[in-house]
Design an enzyme around this catalytic site. Structure first.
Site, mmCIF file in Angstrom:
data_model
loop_
_atom_site.group_PDB
_atom_site.id
_atom_site.type_symbol
_atom_site.label_atom_id
_atom_site.label_comp_id
_atom_site.label_asym_id
_atom_site.label_seq_id
_atom_site.Cartn_x
_atom_site.Cartn_y
_atom_site.Cartn_z
ATOM 1 N NE ARG A 996 -0.291 0.525 -2.810
ATOM 2 C CZ ARG A 996 0.658 -0.397 -2.995
ATOM 3 N NH1 ARG A 996 0.589 -1.215 -4.038
ATOM 4 N NH2 ARG A 996 1.646 -0.526 -2.142
ATOM 5 N NE ARG A 1065 0.334 -3.776 -8.533
ATOM 6 C CZ ARG A 1065 1.337 -3.745 -7.649
ATOM 7 N NH1 ARG A 1065 1.729 -2.600 -7.156
ATOM 8 N NH2 ARG A 1065 1.932 -4.868 -7.280
ATOM 9 C CE LYS A 1137 4.512 -0.289 -9.869
ATOM 10 N NZ LYS A 1137 5.531 0.217 -8.899
ATOM 11 C CB CYS A 1358 9.210 3.368 0.460
ATOM 12 S SG CYS A 1358 10.562 2.681 1.439
ATOM 13 C CB CYS A 1364 7.316 -2.149 4.476
ATOM 14 S SG CYS A 1364 7.801 -3.023 2.972
ATOM 15 C CB CYS A 1407 8.267 1.610 -3.131
ATOM 16 S SG CYS A 1407 7.862 -0.140 -2.948
#
Length: 1501
Positions: A996, A1065, A1137, A1358, A1364, A1407
């Protein structure tokens, strides 16, 4: 026996029911394998299967099997195979399927097979029956619903008694007929005594000769000698000789006598008489008409109502009930001696001979009667066209006038001339799934593409069933080659004779000829120029050349076939193409699913077409799978087109039914490719000047294995012969053998270990899903050793079940997965124990402890899933004779201390049972390694990542490195689609990594976009994803490419630092396409804020950014000291976040983040400050009420210059006060609730040194993106593009990735890409003069389409499966399918364009911020979801659980009525979530801590 209790109203249903009763296997040939609509015979068959109706001939304890087979999948070959397995096989089919199957029908004719054939409902072609006349079948025709039932029974009795095939055919009229009762079993048993069947098991005989009828006279059951008389009868000869119908030996009697005998049995049983020929009309008729067609009934009816004055008053009609064997004697018997003129009317679509086959039969019969007849009638043949009740009178007059004239016209057409149209259901149509490859061909070759056997090909009236054959396509290619030669000759003539005065045309012709001779790929380019010039030339030669414009463009010729060729390569079209050496491309689609490969009959082994073709030196060969690698498939098509000579491309597209979703096809493809069943490769036999090998293996998982063998063997056929993992024809199961050896090795090691132990043995097995059961089992082992026991521990699947009875003491710790399933590392063990019939465990002592969650499945009916594996295992071991040492222990996650509440007592009882409760001191156990420990011990996030990357023994990294690597933006994952398959094969999971990016602000330049696109192709899985934090994510990066990928990202001036992990993040910034100036300011702030809060660990540079000499390349900064001034060595308790929003748009879901900055602008539209909300968060744990989502609370307003210090101080408060003991409650949302919101505000104000002002007024209108073009205040253009679920990929129907790459190349000036938090892409800052190019590219690649439903455009998901690690259910791959099942219903309600926020996740971690959606589906187990309703459309209100544990059908059944109520009852402008609350469907969630209160479905105890 009870009389019939139902009715049938179609002939197809009547025949199908009888076929079911008289068969062990029924093959239902269908136009497609879709679930609906049900076509033809299938309706009745489905009903019989549903009712579990018993058959008459099926063996005791079994039911007839109904198998649906697609009409163009060689269904009659399947029937031949079935005869190798079962005795009684029936087939139901449309007549249009018969001609192409003649070769198989010839084999079936010698077996007791009955084929029920329905002629076209519209205008049947009876040549589809007459073409079968020489095969040896008895051909019986029915004329009514009652006849269809009776003669269906007669056909089966005849087939079984004679051992020969019967075809029962009839015309199925439109609509239903007057219903008749179901077949009467009592009547059937008068005709057919099932007890008279004898099954022979003699070796070497076929099934057809294994079943005999035990006649009343007890005929010896042996294969009868060939009956020459009977054989002659099947070829149309007269059946002579009287026979006593009550004493027929069906094994020696001719087919005709046997047929009459069975008809007589029917007469006795049902009271209805059936004759071979029927005559209708005057006994003294002077004219007779023999009708062989679907209009026979209309002729009979019309003749029956004729008046004395009608021209056809003295006309009789003859109908044919038994077409084969043909009986001349019976025909002559029914023709009145008064008949002087005999007309024969045959209903055929396309006459291929001068005289029809029925006409020849009649003439032959009359000639055989020369000695008896005083005069032979004049015979006149007619072609019978389409007639209905309105035109039959006129047709009859015309027929009679012609036949009674002195010189009647032969082969006169009667009725309408209808073109060859098969049943609408059976019109050739490519299955929707298979269009994936044809779409790719069209995308690649465009106007140059020529599919020689295309289904829509219109070729001079030739039926499409013929023109669609690959063999026909190759013939068409040869014909076109002749046309091409003529064109080349004309071009050469034009040059030699100087026919063109325009020198430019002459030059182009010369260039074209030169390129043609060289086989150049530039031929089409020059051809297009030449065509353009020729169109402006008025000469005759120019006109002639333009007739061949397709050849001038350099046509890419393709033939499309199926894997049916792979069963007999030597005589197939593949062989012909290869042997010809012609420059033609063949695409062969193999649709056999990997999981169904073993179900195929071993006698029908598929050959490897690829290996067969590679044995020739003249063919390009490729094996592709579009759902595995679109890029490799694309490359193969391009290379095949460029290759001069035959090209064979074998394409994999596995499906069981045409309604299978793309997701199902994808999963099957991955299993096949990963296992080696379907290797991806390309083979070019030409020497490559660049030094590239002829053979290119593109299957990543098999690259090393096949490379090793290819280095030792210099031709691929040796590989197929020697390496069992390559190809399908495998002598044994490589994986099973390997697994067996591993188990044996583990067992031997275990035995050696026991030798050194003095205490009693104790074997501890575990089945663990999340690690708790494994950790508990290992702790139990340590404690057992401390008490002197010889304890070993291993996963259940690692233990050889066959050695279980040798164990003395056995303990099993089993967790619960999914819906009461065993975890993956225990499933094989459980299946073996469950199904074993020879395990004797009477000498084994056992104990079982289970780990489960009593509230995970809250509904009363689902309580059985709680600790089901442990309960099942405990019960099974007891049944197998094992002695229980301790009662079953059940650990419950809902207990105060989780499973630890029940475990200590259970363990104490275990020690007591083993007599070691008073032995040994307490064992000092190491404390479990927590995430906090890993961070502190990682040496500022180094861990042993560098060593893990160099470890070639595994594709993974160490478990502790997995946690640390997150801070580097890297996640270890594996392909969960093939996890179980690889485990069964003795292989570790297919590990790869997700990367990511940190891209705060969500802006990428065109150069960065191109770099990302290239990295995805070179190092990932050829796709990349736009995430809900407006950044990029790669999937499928294998370990050896991981470092190179991170380097390439940094080379693009991006990085992955803290994109994951317990740190701040990616900082979210809205895209703001309509306010460019404000966006620039906010984006700059987002970048600064991200950099300010960025961890400073140097391990990132050491591990990822070194050159060949391990010298550091400091790209993201110049930090050289290991110090974290903001974070410290333990960083944050959990992720952190930050997001910004600009009212009235809330596309970032501002209330879902730890810090939400709501932008406030002044009167001039300039940024002045922010309203600050804190404590938002989405992650929860199912049925754990201590976890809940939360919307952020308002702190107040601050000036813009204070925002950086404020965010820093809030993060530091969380660092120091967050819960580090329970990660489930480690986020800021819980810190605030534990501290109290007012206390938290006070603490923040103390830290920053100022107080918050009152929040400024603001309002949000939506949290979706607004698609299409907008112009900003600076005159620049912006296009917001819909990207479903954020996945940038090329698919057969949509080449989005390629299109965006081309757009990036075309972007100029300040143009850039912006990513949105809803996973979409904005093309920004496009100048007016560049608009035409960008719009053209958007249209060319079909990515300008905004005509999706409001629901789809407001949805997000997601990733979930297959990458995942924590996913419980599908999400990204499934959401489009789920939406498609709602869209048509919403359109009916007038809701197509209404926006509804729908989000789907594979687990409850949140998510895509599902708990703020109006509708959310949160995964709970595979295919099972919790349905959440009532979220706010503007992102301001949480939703709430409406129903738990739903499958797709249940979810749709709940949602559809709610949407209907909304459509009918909503107020003006009322959104769906708001309506649900107003209507009382769901209660609002006004505070996160109340999320679990007042749910619509309470847990049931």
């Amino acid at each position: 026996m009870a009389p019939p209790n139902g009715f049938v109203s179609t002939r197809e249903d009547a025949a199908a029911r009888v076929a079911y009763l008289f068969s062990e296997t029924i093959l239902s040939i269908q136009p497609n394998l879709k679930a609906a609509p049900v076509v033809g015979f299938q309706h009745a068959l489905d009903r019989m299967v549903y009712d579990k109706a018993r058959g008459i001939v099926a063996k005791r304890g079994t039911l007839p099997s109904v198998n649906s087979v697609r009409y163009n999948a060689d269904p009659f070959l399947t029937a031949v195979e079935e005869l190798g397995k079962t005795s009684f096989v029936s087939i139901t089919a449309a007549s249009s399927t018969l001609p192409a199957a003649i070769t198989h029908l010839a084999k079936l004719a010698k077996s007791p097979v009955v084929i029920h054939v329905s002629m076209s409902r519209d205008f049947a072609d009876f040549s589809e029956i007459t073409c079968l006349r020489q095969l040896g079948f008895t051909l019986i025709q029915s004329f009514s619903l009652r006849e269809a039932q009776d003669l269906a029974i007669a056909s089966h009795v005849l087939a079984i008694r004679t051992g020969k095939g019967v075809i029962h055919f009839f015309h199925q009229p439109e609509g239903e007929e007057t219903p008749i009762p179901f077949e009467d079993i009592n009547q059937i048993e008068q005709i057919f005594d099932r007890n008279a069947l004898i099954y022979s098991k003699s070796e070497g005989s076929t099934v057809a000769n294994n079943v005999y009828w035990n006649d009343a006279v007890r005929v010896v059951a042996q294969k009868p000698a060939k009956d020459s008389a009977a054989e002659e009868e099947t070829n149309g000869e007269q059946a002579n000789g009287a026979i006593d119908l009550t004493k027929v030996d069906y094994k020696t009697a001719g087919l005709f006598q046997a047929t009459e005998a069975v008809f007589d049995l029917v007469r006795v049983a049902v009271g209805r008489t059936y004759k071979v020929f029927d005559y209708h009309g005057a006994v003294d008729a002077n004219t007779a008409l023999l009708i062989f067609g679907s209009s026979a009934h209309n002729f009979v009816t019309t003749i029956g109502h004729a008046g004395w004055a009608d021209i056809y008053a003295k006309v009789g009609v003859i109908t044919v009930r038994v077409y084969r064997p043909w009986s001349a004697e019976k025909l002559l018997t029914v023709i009145p001696r008064s008949v002087k003129r005999l007309g024969v009317l045959e209903q055929v679509h396309r006459q291929t001979t001068k005289w029809g086959p029925v006409l020849l039969d009649v003439i032959s019969s009359l000639n055989n009667d020369l000695s008896k007849a005083s005069a032979i009638p004049v015979v006149v043949g007619y072609q019978l066209g389409y007639l209905d009740s309105r035109t039959i009178h006129q047709a009859l007059r015309g027929i009679v006038q012609n036949i009674r004239s002195e010189t009647p016209i032969q082969n006169l057409m009667v009725g309408g001339r209808v073109s060859h149209n098969v049943d609408p259901e059976y019109r050739l149509k490519q299955p929707e799934l298979e269009t994936a490859y044809s779409k790719m061909l069209y995308n690649v070759f465009g106007d140059r593409l020529s599919i020689l056997n295309a289904l829509d090909k219109d070729d001079a009236g030739i039926p499409r069933t013929i023109t669609s054959n690959p063999e026909y396509g190759f013939g068409a290619y040869l014909a076109k080659e002749d046309e091409k030669k003529m064109l080349v000759s004309k071009l050469q003539k034009s040059i030699n004779q100087k026919l063109f005065t325009d020198q430019e045309i002459n030059d182009l012709v010369l260039r074209w000829l030169l390129l043609y001779n060289e086989g150049s790929s530039k031929l089409s380019e020059v051809g297009a120029e030449l065509i353009s010039k020729l169109e402006s030339d008025s000469s005759e030669i120019a006109s002639e050349l333009l007739n061949g414009r397709a050849f001038l463009l350099g046509t890419s010729a393709w033939i499309i076939g199926s894997d049916a060729w792979s069963y007999d390569l030597g005589t197939s079209g593949v062989h012909n193409v290869i042997a010809s050496g012609k420059d033609v491309n063949v695409l062969i689609i193999d649709s056999q699913p990997y999981t169904a490969r073993a179900a195929k009959d071993a006698s029908r082994r598929k050959k490897d077409i690829g290996l067969y073709a590679m044995n020739y030196s003249n063919s390009y060969v490729a094996s592709i799978a579009v759902y595995s690698s679109y890029t490799q498939a694309l490359q193969a098509f391009i290379e095949a087109d460029k290759f001069t000579g035959p090209s064979i491309v074998i394409a994999y597209l596995p499906y069981n039914e045409e309604t299978d979703s793309a997701l199902t096809v994808l999963q099957e493809t991955k299993k096949a490719v990963d296992s080696g069943y379907w290797p991806l490769y390309r083979w070019d036999p030409r020497p490559d000047e660049s030094g590239m090998p002829n053979f290119q293996l593109d299957s990543q998982a098999l690259k090393k294995e096949l490379k090793d063998f290819l280095e030792r063997e210099n031709y691929l056929s040796q590989v197929a012969r020697r390496v069992p993992i390559f190809g399908e024809n495998v002598a044994g199961s490589y994986g099973s053998e390997l697994r067996s050896q591993q188990r044996k090795k583990a067992k031997d090691a275990y035995s050696k270990l026991l030798e050194g132990l003095t205490g009693p043995p104790l074997t501890i097995l575990f089945a663990s899903d999340g690690g708790n059961a494994e950790n508990l089992a290992k702790r139990l082992q340590r404690r057992a050793k401390g008490r002197g026991l010889g304890a070993v521990v291993m996963a259940m699947d690692d233990f050889p079940v066959e050695d279980l009875n040798a164990e003395e003491n056995l303990v099993i710790v089993a967790a619960t997965a999914g819906q009461g399933e065993f975890p993956q590392n225990g499933r094989n063990f459980w299946e073996a124990v469950k199904s074993s019939t020879d395990l004797d465990l009477t000498s084994v002592n056992y104990a079982v402890f289970g780990l489960g969650d009593s509230h995970y499945w809250p509904r009363k009916q689902d309580k059985i899933y709680y600790n089901k594996p442990a309960k099942d295992l405990n019960h099974r071991l007891d049944i197998l004779g094992a002695k229980r040492m301790v009662e079953l222990g059940l650990g419950d996650a809902q207990d105060p201390d989780g499973y630890q509440t029940a475990y200590p007592e259970w363990e104490a009882e275990l020690w007591q049972a083993l007599n070691v409760d008073g032995i040994g001191a307490a064992v000092e156990e190491p404390a479990p390694l927590t995430n906090e420990d890993m961070k502190v011990q990682s040496n500022y996030l180094r861990g042993t990542i560098a060593e893990s990357l160099n470890d070639q023994s595994t594709a993974a990294i160490a478990p502790s490195d997995f946690q640390v690597a997150k801070f580097h933006g890297v996640y270890l994952q594996d392909d969960r689609d093939i996890r179980e398959q690889r485990k069964a094969n003795g292989l570790e999971p297919a590990y790869y990594f997700m990367i990511r990016l940190r891209m705060s602000g969500g802006v990428a330049t065109p150069a960065q976009w191109l770099a990302i696109d290239q990295i995805a192709d070179d190092m990932g899985n050829h796709t990349f994803k736009v995430t809900t934090r407006a950044t990029f994510q790669f999937h499928g990066v294998i370990k050896k490419k991981l470092k190179a990928a991170v380097k390439a990202i940094n080379a693009a001036l991006l990085d992955t630092i803290a994109a994951c992990g317990d740190a701040n993040r990616n900082v979210l910034c809205p895209g703001l396409p309509d306010n460019n100036a404000l966006h620039k300011e906010l984006n700059s702030l987002a970048r600064f804020l991200s950099d300010h809060l960025l961890p400073t660990f140097t391990a990132y540079h050491e591990i990822w950014l070194t050159d060949g000499n391990d010298q550091k390349k400091l790209v993201a900064g110049n930090a050289v000291l290991d110090v974290e001034p903001l974070y410290g060595p333990s960083y944050l308790p959990r992720k952190f976040k930050i997001a910004m929003a600009v009212p009235p748009h809330n596309e970032v879901d501002i209330f879902a983040h730890d810090i939400g900055l709501i932008t406030i602008v002044d009167e001039d539209g300039k940024l002045s400050g922010f309203n600050v909300v804190v404590g938002g968060g989405m992650g929860i744990t199912h049925n754990n009420k201590n976890t809940y989502p939360r919307t952020g609370g308002m702190l107040g307003y601050i000036k813009k210059e204070d925002v950086v210090v404020l965010c820093e101080k809030i993060m530091l408060i969380q660092r120091d006060n967050g819960n580090r003991k329970d990660r489930k409650r480690g986020r800021l949302q819980y810190t605030i609730d534990d501290m109290g919101f007012d206390v938290f505000r006070q603490k923040v104000e103390e830290s920053v040194g100022f107080k918050f002002e009152n929040a400024r007024p603001f309002s949000f209108e939506s949290n979706i993106d607004h698609f299409g073009w907008v112009k900003d205040e600076q005159g620049l253009n912006h296009f917001t593009m819909f990207v479903e679920n954020g996945r940038i990929a090329d698919t057969p129907g949509l080449r989005m990735k390629t299109g965006l790459r081309e757009i990036a190349l075309a972007m100029k000036g300040e143009a850039e890409f912006r990513l949105t938090a809803n996973q979409h892409v904005i093309l920004c800052n496009v100048a007016e003069e560049d608009m035409p190019d960008i719009k053209r590219l958007l249209a060319e690649y079909k990515i300008d389409n905004q005509q999706f439903s409001g629901l789809r455009m407001s949805s997000s998901s997601c990733v979930a499966f297959p990458t995942c690690a924590v996913a419980m259910a599908e999400s990204e791959r499934y959401l489009p399918i789920f939406i498609s099942k709602l869209e048509s219903y919403l359109e009916e309600l007038g809701l197509r364009h209404d926006s509804v926020i729908l989000r789907m996740t594979g687990c409850p971690n949140g998510c895509v911020r599902p708990f703020l959606a109006e509708v959310a589906l949160v995964g709970k187990a595979y295919g099972i979801y919790n349905l959440m309703l009532g979220g706010g459309y503007n992102g301001q209100r949480l939703n709430k659980l409406y129903r738990s544990s739903l499958n797709e059908e249940q979810a749709l059944a709940l949602l559809k009525p709610l949407f209907k109520r909304w459509a009918l009852e909503r107020e003006e402008g009322e959104h769906f979530g708001d309506y649900l609350i107003r209507a009382g469907v769901i209660k609002p969630t006004l505070d996160g801590s109340k999320f679990h209160d007042d749910v619509a479905e309470e847990d049931e105890e």
